[in-house]
Each structure stands twice: as structure tokens, then as C-alpha cells.
Scaffold this motif. Structure first.
Motif: not given
Length: 513
Positions: A361-367
Motif C-alpha cells: 500500500i505504501k509503495l503504491l501510494n508513492f508511485i
């Protein structure tokens, strides 16, 4: 029964208490007998089941909704029209609204039938009825008008070119003189350039096979067989294939080239068996013009790419760097820009199976944050976009790799997530290439959209397992899809191109205006 208390979860249905309505029990015609109470409970229970388990169209797309209504489309549409308020009903299908009204609240509409050519048919009464009973001749004082819209099948004309011949009547050995024949695109064929453009756009853009086009023509009384259409395509390719070099020159002049591949079904004519083949699309951008080149091979060998791109000095952008690793060898002058969209899909798939995975979730939010920045800087100039990428986007990317460094030190039970962060870390250099090149998009979505029609194993897209046929088909796909990508009407583009060649010119890809 209070419908507001209904649950959306079928597992909780048994916990819902169903009570008869008080007003039902107090109704004058209602007798509070055990049987009536039972009927009331069954009615409310059936209403509850209908609401809970009924089909819903909330998750359907507009196309799926329309397809679901094909069977009873007429009945449903008429019912909707009947139940629509009077002030919302359509008075006539021949009214259209002005796209630029004078004010926001003002809608200017006019009759579409006033814009159509009119063919008048006058209906008169018999001469015997033009006299009154008193014997006086009747005088015409007006008329009543009834409008009907007529739709005719596609118009097909036969253009007959007549070349006059002359001879001297006095001289016995006089030489016959004949008017110079006009230039023709296919000298020995009946098809004109407009017919060729119609055939090729119908097949390669709209997916209508030549066999169905033959049936369409036969319905209007014109007998054309599939073989004739195939000869038209082959002979046209012979005149147009000089543009192959132009395709590659335009691609080589591009700062970056997107490369996508997909497996397709190939049909062998001899034993009628189906084998696996691969279709590639290479998409470039030069002088503001998009260039699309499709290429078909019978195996998974990428040697042809090494041959074609050995003189290319630029950047290739691929969905998966491992697939095209041979193109970016140390001896090559090509660098690789990886696709951020590929990693966005990876983490989205992980969340689809585990919606509480904090790392994904965190990496997807960054992208997603990087994509939001890209949407905001689209109207900016090249240098401004480059500055934003190197400052604002770079800060987000630094946070991504800081988080990745921490995650790599932890043992993860989710193997998909572990593979995704390792792949992201190993391709860090390729993911940063876009910051120095504002022309390069974050992902390869454009090229993936170009190849999307071939991903679905539809019978319209079968290739014959003959190299010449594959080269011809992919050439026409490349030519027409390049025209569409640059805003040209495919029919007018191909017709204009063929007319220039017919007149003796050798136009380039974009010399059709």
C-alpha cells in the motif's frame, strides 16, 4: 419491514429479525390470523431476499450494460420513455443541441432535418376531383408536409475512362493516335484508390475480414470474392513497401522507443494447425509525430531487434527489462528506461490478494504520487517538466528507495511482494532515466494500447504462417495505426497517399497534406 436495516452481507442474513409492519396488521381487510401473519412474514422475507440477492449493475461498465440489454432493448427503452417525466421526453430524434450556447443556462437547438438535402415528392389529387360539385374548378391554396428520413446503402460508382482514338482517313498507313491513358495505382485491377482505402481500413482498422466484406458487397449486387481482395492487398503492398525504410528512419530519429510484445495465434495453411508466434510493436516520437511499427516473427527469438536497432543511439522503454536485456549490452549504444506502470501493477495485484499489506500500500501510494505530479506538469514546457522531475519527483523516488532498503532487510512471507521489491531495487538506475528526458513517459501504456487488439485471441486477428503475408499485414497495421496516432483519418490518409504515388510521386509517411 425496515429496508434501511438490511445487510449487504449474505452471511449476516440469518441475524436479521423480520417483523410484520404494524400498519398491515391494523388494515381494515387484514385479519390477524396465524395464516395471514405467516403470509406477511413470507412476503417480507421474499422482499428481503430480492433486495439482497438481486442482480446489480453497479459494477458493470456502460458497454456491458448495453450488451445485457440487447435481447429486450426495445421493451426496456419504451418502458423507460413511458415512465420519464413529460418535460424530459424527447420530442423528435432529429433535434441536436448547439455545442456553444450563448449563455450557460441557454440551450440552442435546431432541427437536423433542416441540414439534410431534400428530395421532394409531390402528391396530387386526380383531375376528376379538381372540380367542385357545382362545376367550378378548384384552386390550390397550400399543402401539408410530411417529412421522412431515407437512408440509402453505400454508393458505389463505376468510373469509365474513355480514351478517344484518331486516324487519318486519307493515308492508308496512317498511325492511330490515342489519348494518353491516365495514371493508375493498380493498372490491371478494377479497384480505384478509394475502394482500396475502404477495403484496407475495414480490415485492418475495424477487424472486418475480406470474406465478410465480399458478402456485404454481394448484398448490394456486386460480386467480389476474397481472392480478388487479397490480390488488391498484395499488389498495393508492392507499391507502398518503399515506406518501410521511412518507418525505421523515423524510429531511429526518436529519443526513445517503446517496445511491447505479445504472443498471438498463427494459422498454418498446409496442415491447418495453430502455432505460437509473437507480435511486437515499436513506438517512437520524432518532430511531434508518433511512429508505430508492428513486427511479426514465428518464434521467441529477438535477434531481429538486435539487427534492426544496432545503429540506434537512444533509449528503449520496455515493460520488463529482463525480456529485452540483450538490446542494452555493454557493446550497445542503447540505454534502457524501465516502466513505472509495471511496478504499479505489481503492487496493485498484491493488494488485490491482501488488501491490508502495508508495504504494498505504501509503495503504491508513492508511485501514485509520481503519477499525480506528471498529470500536473503536462501543460508545462520541456525544461519546466525536466526541472519538476529532477526536484519534486526525485524527492518522492528517494523516499521509495529508502523504504525499499529497510524492506530488503526483512524476511517477507509474501513471495510476490519480496520479488517485487527486489526487482524494483535491481532496476533503480533504469527507473531514474525518465528524469533527464522529459519526452519519455512514465510507462509504456501507449504501446500497450496499440497492441491490445491482438491480445484477445479473436478470429479476426489470425495470421497466416507465411512470412510474406505476415510482413504485408503488419505493414498495413503500422501504416494505418500511425495515421490514427497522429490524428489523420485512416481512409483519407491512405487514399491521399495512394493518389500521390499514382501521380508519380514518392511521398514520405507524413507528406499527405
Amino acid at each position: 419491514m425496515d429496508l434501511s436495516n438490511l445487510t449487504d452481507n449474505p452471511d449476516n442474513a440469518k441475524n436479521v429479525t423480520v417483523k410484520p409492519k404494524d400498519d398491515c396488521c391494523n388494515h381494515a381487510d387484514f385479519s390477524p390470523t396465524p395464516q395471514n401473519k405467516k403470509n406477511c412474514l413470507e412476503f417480507d422475507l421474499n422482499s428481503f431476499k430480492s433486495k439482497l440477492f438481486a442482480n446489480t449493475s453497479d459494477d458493470l461498465s456502460l458497454i456491458e450494460k448495453d450488451q445485457g440489454r440487447i435481447f429486450n432493448e426495445i421493451e426496456v427503452s419504451l418502458l423507460e420513455e413511458k415512465n420519464r417525466p413529460k418535460n424530459q421526453k424527447n420530442e423528435t430524434p432529429c433535434f441536436i443541441a448547439n455545442e456553444n450556447p450563448k449563455t450557460k443556462d441557454q440551450t440552442i437547438s435546431f432541427r437536423l432535418i433542416d441540414q439534410l438535402p431534400i428530395r421532394k415528392i409531390i402528391h396530387d389529387i386526380p383531375a376528376s376531383r379538381k372540380k367542385c360539385n357545382c362545376g367550378e374548378k378548384l384552386k390550390s391554396f397550400g399543402s401539408e408536409t410530411i417529412d421522412k428520413i431515407e437512408i440509402l446503402p453505400p454508393q458505389i460508382n463505376l468510373i469509365r475512362h474513355i480514351c478517344l482514338k484518331y486516324v487519318c482517313t486519307k493515308c492508308k498507313d496512317s498511325q492511330i493516335r490515342i489519348a494518353t491513358a491516365f495514371p493508375q495505382f493498380l493498372p490491371k485491377e478494377l479497384a480505384d484508390v478509394s475502394m482500396l482505402a475502404f477495403l484496407f481500413v475495414s480490415k485492418f482498422c475495424k477487424g472486418i475480414p475480406f470474406s465478410k466484406l465480399g458478402t456485404l458487397f454481394s448484398n448490394f449486387g456486386f460480386k467480389f470474392n476474397t481472392t480478388s481482395f487479397c490480390h488488391y492487398a498484395f499488389n498495393s503492398y508492392e507499391r507502398l513497401k518503399y515506406l518501410e525504410d521511412d518507418f525505421w528512419k523515423e524510429l531511429f530519429a526518436s529519443v526513445s522507443i517503446q517496445i511491447i510484445e505479445t504472443p498471438i495465434i498463427a494459422s498454418k495453411e498446409k496442415n491447418e494447425t495453430k502455432t505460437q508466434a509473437n507480435l511486437y510493436v515499436l513506438r517512437g516520437l520524432n518532430r511531434g509525430k508518433s511512429i508505430l511499427r508492428f513486427h511479426y516473427i514465428h518464434s521467441h527469438n529477438k535477434q531481429f531487434l538486435n539487427e534492426k536497432l544496432k545503429y540506434y543511439k537512444g533509449i528503449i522503454q520496455t515493460k520488463d527489462i529482463v525480456t529485452f536485456k540483450s538490446l542494452t549490452s555493454p557493446e550497445s549504444k542503447i540505454s534502457n528506461a524501465c516502466c513505472w506502470g509495471n511496478f504499479r501493477r505489481m503492487f496493485s495485484e498484491i493488494i488485490a490478494t491482501d488488501d491490508k499489506h502495508e508495504g504494498a500500500i505504501k509503495l503504491l501510494n508513492f508511485i501514485s504520487e509520481i503519477y499525480e505530479i506528471e498529470d500536473k506538469i503536462k501543460p508545462l514546457s520541456r525544461e519546466e517538466r525536466k526541472l519538476y522531475r529532477q526536484t519534486v519527483s526525485r524527492r518522492v523516488i528517494d523516499r521509495i528507495f529508502e523504504f525499499i532498503d529497510k524492506e530488503l532487510k526483512v524476511i517477507h512471507t509474501n513471495q510476490l511482494y519480496a520479488n517485487a521489491i527486489q526487482s524494483l531495487n535491481s532496476q533503480s538506475n533504469q527507473l531514474l532515466v525518465f528524469m533527464d528526458h522529459p519526452e519519455i513517459p512514465l510507462d509504456t501504456d501507449l504501446a500497450e494500447n496499440d497492441i491490445q487488439p491482438f491480445v484477445n485471441p479473436n478470429e479476426n486477428w489470425l495470421f497466416s504462417d507465411i512470412s510474406e503475408t505476415a510482413e504485408m499485414s503488419t505493414f498495413f497495421y503500422s501504416l494505418l495505426e500511425t495515421a490514427k496516432a497522429n490524428g489523420y483519418d485512416p481512409f483519407l490518409y491512405l487514399k491521399s497517399l495512394c493518389l500521390k504515388i499514382q501521380s508519380g510521386e514518392s511521398p514520405k509517411l507524413f507528406q499527405v497534406d
